[in-house]
Enzyme design. Sequence first.
Site, PDB file in Angstrom:
ATOM      1  CG  ASP A 116      -1.994  -1.129   1.112  1.00 20.09           C
ATOM      2  OD1 ASP A 116      -1.932  -1.933   0.170  1.00 20.09           O
ATOM      3  OD2 ASP A 116      -2.858  -1.206   2.010  1.00 20.09           O
TER       4      ASP A 116
ATOM      5  CE  LYS B 127      -3.934  -4.441   0.946  1.00 17.83           C
ATOM      6  NZ  LYS B 127      -4.674  -3.433   1.708  1.00 17.83           N
TER       7      LYS B 127
ATOM      8  CB  CYS C 222      -2.145  -3.151   5.044  1.00 15.24           C
ATOM      9  SG  CYS C 222      -3.874  -2.612   4.887  1.00 15.24           S
TER      10      CYS C 222
HETATM   11  C1  VGL Z   1      -4.785   0.378   5.640  1.00 20.40           C
HETATM   12  C2  VGL Z   1      -6.437   1.119   7.016  1.00 20.40           C
HETATM   13  C3  VGL Z   1      -7.363   1.021   5.994  1.00 20.40           C
HETATM   14  C4  VGL Z   1      -3.337   0.042   5.485  1.00 20.40           C
HETATM   15  C5  VGL Z   1      -5.688   0.258   4.613  1.00 20.40           C
HETATM   16  O1  VGL Z   1      -2.814   0.085   4.348  1.00 20.40           O
HETATM   17  O2  VGL Z   1      -2.692  -0.267   6.508  1.00 20.40           O
HETATM   18  N1  VGL Z   1      -5.174   0.801   6.836  1.00 20.40           N
HETATM   19  N2  VGL Z   1      -6.969   0.585   4.800  1.00 20.40           N
END
Ligand code: VGL
Length: 218
Positions: free
Chosen positions: A16, A114, A159
């Site tokens: 991410d 995702k 994540c």
């Molecule tokens: C994430 C919260 C919501 C992350 C993704 O990448 O850690 N955290 N969506």
Amino acid sequence: MTRIIVQPTDILGVVDVQPTFMPGGELPVAGGHEVVPVINRLLAGPFAHAFATQDWHPPSHASFAATHGREPYETVVLHYGEQVLWPEHGVQNTPGAALHPDLDTARIAVTVRKGFHPGIDSYSAFFENDRRTPTGLDGYLRARGFRRIFFAGLATDFCVAWSAEDAVRLGYEVCVIEDACRAINLPTTDGRTTLDDARKRLHAAGVGFVRAESLVAR
Ligand code: VGL
Ligand code: ZN
């Protein structure tokens, strides 16, 4: 301690690395942008192989506080269990949801999106938050013969942590490259934080913690 990267069977998991999780983004992680140069160095040197994940939500996703008429960072129970509610972030086809433009993607062979099912979140690279519905990444990694995963990216306590735990559960050897990650670090009970809790769970699962400069190619 120096760690030798075994290029045919070690892979870097880039989690991410999207502007939505960086200062100026919708769900800013403190220092989130600082992981980009560290990850680029890892991609240019020790690691020959990498995969990426991309948080990729439809508008009105179940993980968004506004979808439930609630405030961000409240917790609710959804059909698969407890869910933290987030500000709207990682919305499909918005600039914040792209992989960061400065990320060196030359060695990123596959990107797993995702969180695209409207009613369920997905922190982990491997499973939706029901911890059962697979993303397919395990099949890819197995078919390619990777046995050890080094995780980098955002956020350490969500994540990255969920991906690392699932990877252990699936039989991989797992390390987290601490200085190539940044955490959201929400307060939990008795003065602890989500990062404290994640570290504890990862240590218990046998996840190694390493620093980027200790990783060298054979
Ligand atoms: C994430 C919260 C919501 C992350 C993704 O990448 O850690 N955290 N969506
Ligand atoms: Zn998300």
